[in-house]
Design an enzyme around this catalytic site. Structure first.
Site, PDB file in Angstrom:
ATOM      1  N   SER A 207       0.835  -1.194   0.000  1.00 52.91           N
ATOM      2  CA  SER A 207       0.000   0.000   0.000  1.00 52.91           C
ATOM      3  C   SER A 207       0.881   1.259   0.000  1.00 52.91           C
ATOM      4  O   SER A 207       1.708   1.430  -0.892  1.00 52.91           O
ATOM      5  CB  SER A 207      -0.962  -0.054   1.200  1.00 52.91           C
ATOM      6  OG  SER A 207      -2.016   0.857   1.051  1.00 52.91           O
TER       7      SER A 207
ATOM      8  N   HIS B 165      -7.380  -5.958  -0.078  1.00 53.55           N
ATOM      9  CA  HIS B 165      -6.228  -5.056  -0.022  1.00 53.55           C
ATOM     10  C   HIS B 165      -5.021  -5.657   0.702  1.00 53.55           C
ATOM     11  O   HIS B 165      -3.928  -5.109   0.619  1.00 53.55           O
ATOM     12  CB  HIS B 165      -6.648  -3.745   0.661  1.00 53.55           C
ATOM     13  CG  HIS B 165      -5.644  -2.640   0.534  1.00 53.55           C
ATOM     14  ND1 HIS B 165      -5.289  -2.080  -0.679  1.00 53.55           N
ATOM     15  CD2 HIS B 165      -4.908  -1.980   1.459  1.00 53.55           C
ATOM     16  CE1 HIS B 165      -4.394  -1.128  -0.495  1.00 53.55           C
ATOM     17  NE2 HIS B 165      -4.139  -1.051   0.800  1.00 53.55           N
TER      18      HIS B 165
ATOM     19  N   ASP C 243     -10.027  -5.697  -4.095  1.00 57.29           N
ATOM     20  CA  ASP C 243      -9.499  -4.523  -3.390  1.00 57.29           C
ATOM     21  C   ASP C 243     -10.376  -3.293  -3.649  1.00 57.29           C
ATOM     22  O   ASP C 243     -10.594  -2.909  -4.795  1.00 57.29           O
ATOM     23  CB  ASP C 243      -8.066  -4.256  -3.873  1.00 57.29           C
ATOM     24  CG  ASP C 243      -7.306  -3.287  -2.984  1.00 57.29           C
ATOM     25  OD1 ASP C 243      -7.953  -2.496  -2.264  1.00 57.29           O
ATOM     26  OD2 ASP C 243      -6.065  -3.311  -3.018  1.00 57.29           O
TER      27      ASP C 243
END
Length: 254
Positions: free
Chosen positions: A82, A235, A207
Site C-alpha cells: 500500500s 487489499h 481490493d
C-alpha cells in the site's frame, strides 16, 4: 526520544525488506515471518511515526525512502504494501543499486483517482484527514475495515490487522495526517519507466482501495514489470492468502 527507525531482522538467505502501509506497523508481517525466514534474511521496519518509530517524522515520500535506505541492507529485495509500496518505489528510483528487486503489494504510483485514472476518491481521503482530528483511533479502524472489505475472510483479516496495530505504540497523529496527504498527492507515474530492476506488482481482485483494473493501466506505464492478481483477495493478500502470497514471492526472487 527515539532517533532511529525501529528495524527487526530474522532469518537467513538473501535480504528481503518489508514495508508496511498507512496506519499500521511492522507487526503486520508477523504471521508471514515463519514462512519467509527459512529462505530469506527478513528486515522489517516501523515507518516514521508508527509503532516503535513513533517519535520520528518524515514529510515527503523521498525523505521516508531515504530514512529507510540509511539503515537497510546494502542490496535487497524491497517489498512494500500500500503506502509502503510508494516508499519502496521511491527507494528503487533513488538507489537502484541498493533495491535489487521491487515488489509492490496492493499499491499504486498514484493512489487518488484523477480523470480516467482509477483510485481512491479524493473526497474519501479528505474525509479521513478531517476525521483524524476528531478521533484518530476510530479513523484507523475505519481504514482497516476498508482494507479488508470484499475479502471472504474479512472479519479474520480485520482482527489480524487490528492485533498488529495494538501490539505496538499507537501511530503518531501527525504521521497519519502526513501519510494521508501523501496518498492524496504523490504521483510517481511519470518516473516508472526509470525502474530497471525486476519488478513484481501484486493485487487483490476484490481490493476497494487500489482497484484491480489499475493493473492493466500499469501494464502500459511499466511494461518492464510483471504482475499477479489474487482472485479472492482484497487489499491485504498476505493476510488472507499467506501461503499463496509467499509462493508467488519465492517464484519471483529465484
Amino acid at each position: 526520544m527515539t532517533t532511529a527507525l525501529c528495524w527487526q531482522t530474522e532469518g537467513q538467505g538473501s535480504d528481503l525488506v518489508l514495508i508496511h502501509g498507512w496506519g499500521m506497523n511492522g507487526a503486520v508481517w508477523q504471521q508471514l515471518l515463519p514462512l519467509l525466514t527459512p529462505f530469506y534474511r527478513v528486515h522489517w521496519v516501523d515507518m516514521p511515526g508508527y509503532g516503535h518509530s513513533h517519535d520520528i517524522s518524515a514529510d515527503s515520500i523521498e525523505e521516508m525512502a531515504q530514512l529507510l535506505l540509511d539503515k537497510s541492507p546494502i542490496s535487497a529485495t524491497w517489498l512494500g504494501w500500500s503506502l509502503g509500496g510508494l516508499v519502496a518505489t521511491q527507494a528503487a528510483l533513488l538507489a537502484p543499486e541498493r533495491v535489487t528487486r521491487l515488489v509492490t503489494v496492493a499499491s499504486s504510483p498514484r493512489f487518488a483517482a484523477e480523470g480516467t485514472w482509477r483510485g481512491i476518491q479524493p473526497q474519501v481521503l479528505d474525509d479521513f484527514r478531517r476525521q483524524l482530528g476528531d478521533d484518530f483511533q476510530l479513523t484507523v479502524e475505519r481504514f482497516l475495515a476498508l482494507q479488508a472489505m470484499g475479502s471472504p475472510t474479512a472479519r479474520q483479516d480485520i482482527k489480524l490487522l487490528k492485533q498488529a496495530v495494538l501490539s505496538r505504540p499507537q501511530p503518531n497523529p501527525e504521521a497519519l495526517s502526513i501519510g494521508l496527504r501523501l496518498l492524496a498527492d504523490v504521483d510517481l507515474r511519470a518516473q516508472l519507466g526509470d525502474i530497471t530492476q525486476p519488478w513484481l506488482r501484486l493485487y487483490g481482485r476484490l481490493d476497494g482501495l487500489v482497484p484491480a483494473k489499475v493493473a492493466k493501466d500499469m501494464d502500459q506505464l511499466a511494461p518492464q514489470s510483471c504482475r499477479q492478481i489474487f482472485a479472492a483477495a482484497s487489499h491485504a493478500p498476505f493476510i488472507s492468502h499467506p501461503e499463496e502470497f509467499v509462493q508467488t514471492l519465492k517464484d519471483f526472487i529465484k
